[in-house]
Scaffold this active site. Structure first.
Site, PDB file in Angstrom:
ATOM      1  CG  HIS A  21     -22.477  -3.440  28.935  1.00 14.12           C
ATOM      2  ND1 HIS A  21     -21.354  -2.847  29.455  1.00 14.12           N
ATOM      3  CD2 HIS A  21     -22.191  -3.674  27.623  1.00 14.12           C
ATOM      4  CE1 HIS A  21     -20.436  -2.714  28.524  1.00 14.12           C
ATOM      5  NE2 HIS A  21     -20.916  -3.224  27.395  1.00 14.12           N
ATOM      6  CD  GLU A  22     -23.591  -6.129  25.066  1.00 14.57           C
ATOM      7  OE1 GLU A  22     -23.741  -5.532  23.986  1.00 14.57           O
ATOM      8  OE2 GLU A  22     -22.468  -6.381  25.551  1.00 14.57           O
ATOM      9  CG  HIS A  25     -23.170  -1.060  23.736  1.00 16.44           C
ATOM     10  ND1 HIS A  25     -22.359   0.042  23.880  1.00 16.44           N
ATOM     11  CD2 HIS A  25     -22.516  -2.081  24.376  1.00 16.44           C
ATOM     12  CE1 HIS A  25     -21.278  -0.290  24.561  1.00 16.44           C
ATOM     13  NE2 HIS A  25     -21.357  -1.566  24.881  1.00 16.44           N
ATOM     14  CG  ASP A 214     -27.940   4.718  80.896  1.00 19.02           C
ATOM     15  OD1 ASP A 214     -27.996   4.162  79.781  1.00 19.02           O
ATOM     16  OD2 ASP A 214     -27.759   4.105  81.957  1.00 19.02           O
TER      17      ASP A 214
END
Length: 418
Positions: A21-22, A25, A214
């Site tokens: 996330h950082e 940025h 089957d």
């Protein structure tokens, strides 16, 4: 040991998500020529760091988040000591509004990307959950009885059979696991939902069932038993309806894996469902707070209620300790859902969230445009100092809710596995 490993793995995965996330940025800010002086994972005292160019990278002692420092993010951090005139021109607030919006939203966009990648991996490997009601009516278990009055145990499941309960019609008729119900009384039942709906509506007594076993189609007669059950739509679980039953269970946890190409569309579709579910959950959140408070006194916890990072890590640990496909799917889906939630929540127009900063810079632009239209001087930038009380209030509210959720997850945790 596997439980502890699962908790640690999930916690590390969350920390990596925050670090990304950082990084979102930082990378977009650098791309637009802004000055980024610090990028750290964690908070508190510095454990280790190094400098590359104008940015210091490192780890902090408290692994509870991260940050990157972009010069001039707000008027309160206009510049740094020793900054040159050229550095001042690179301040965040001097960049065009659209570029600042990209930088501020990059963190949430990164969370969305992480969520999509995790879902894609899940689609390729463990598989994505499929709506069981849309699957063929294939019998997963045959009961030895029918509980006619919908009596449940402490976990909300139907109680065990008693001698006084009527025998299970399906077992008496010779049905067993793997049989697929394709018609009831001549009415086609291509899906689980269709089979449940038709069986419940068929009057008690003998009824013809067409099944596939089957690969061969065959017909059997089953003597339906009248029971009481909640409505099939699940809207009012306290309500009871008189319906028919045969004493079988269909698979309620169905997953499907996909090829590399098909997994792209399926993971995107599932992410869309997560987005919708997140907004729905946020809308219902205020009504969930009383249950959180009651959970602290030991009352039953709402499995669909809010969960903290601590609770999510515990569920991740349970998933790993359980093993198998179900455990892997739960672990990956929890990680994807948490990333999507954080991404959405972080865009709320409230300080100190990124969405609050985005709202302010667009408010400044709108205010400046209106002033120009009216022939008035530009009112300039918003005074962040005046917004500090509101910011502290938001922090206090969210902090209190976080502590309440963490406490509930410690005292009375949600358990997805028995």
């Amino acid at each position: 040991m596997s439980y502890t490993l699962g908790v640690v793995l999930f916690a590390v995965a969350i920390l990596l998500s925050v670090a990304l996330h950082e990084a979102g940025h930082m990378l977009t800010a650098k791309r637009f020529g802004m000055k980024v002086t610090q990028y750290f994972v964690g908070f508190g005292p510095t454990l280790w760091s190094f400098r590359r160019g104008e940015t210091e990278y490192g780890l902090k002692a408290i692994p509870a988040g991260g940050f990157c420092k972009i010069v001039g993010m707000t008027p309160l951090e206009e510049s740094e000591e020793g900054a040159t005139e050229k550095d001042e021109q690179r301040a965040f607030w001097r960049a065009p509004v659209r570029r600042r919006t990209v930088v501020l939203s990059a963190g949430s966009l990164t969370h969305f990307a992480v969520g999509l990648v995790v879902l894609y991996i899940c689609a390729l490997t463990a598989g994505l959950p499929v709506d069981p009601d849309s699957q063929p009516a294939k019998i997963d278990a045959v009961s030895s009885c029918v509980v006619t009055h919908y009596e449940t145990d402490a976990k909300g499941n139907l109680r065990p059979c008693r001698a006084s309960d009527p025998a299970g019609p399906a077992r008496t008729a010779g049905l067993h696991q793997g049989d697929r119900i394709v018609a009831v009384g001549g009415k086609p039942t291509p899906t689980q939902h269709d089979a449940l709906k038709v069986v419940r509506a068929t009057p008690a007594g003998p009824a013809r069932f067409d099944i596939i076993r089957d690969g061969r189609r065959m017909a059997v007669t089953i003597d339906l038993v009248e029971t009481q059950r909640p409505p099939l739509d699940g809207k009012d679980l306290s309500k009871r309806e008189k319906v028919s039953a045969i004493g079988v269970a269909f698979a309620r946890s169905v997953t499907r894996t996909y090829g590399p190409v098909a997994a792209i569309g399926q993971s995107a579709t599932y992410a869309g469902r997560m987005f919708t579910g997140t907004f729905t959950a946020l809308g219902h959140f205020p009504s969930k707070i009383p249950n959180l408070i009651n959970a602290l006194s030991g009352k039953k916890r709402d499995a669909g209620g809010p969960i903290s990072v601590v609770g999510a890590s515990r569920v991740g640990g349970e998933a790993v300790s359980t093993g198998g496909v179900a455990g892997a799917v739960t672990f990956l889906l929890m990680l994807a859902a948490l990333n999507i939630f954080i991404g959405i929540f972080n865009l709320f127009p409230l300080l100190p969230l990124d969405g609050g900063h985005i709202a302010i810079i667009w408010y400044e632009k709108l205010r400046s445009w209106l002033a120009t239209r009216r022939g008035r001087p530009d009112p300039g930038r918003v005074d962040y100092a005046k917004l500090l009380p509101a910011t502290y209030l938001v922090i206090a509210i969210f902090g209190g809710i976080s502590l309440l959720t963490i406490a509930a997850d410690i005292v009375n945790p949600i358990r997805l596995f028995p």
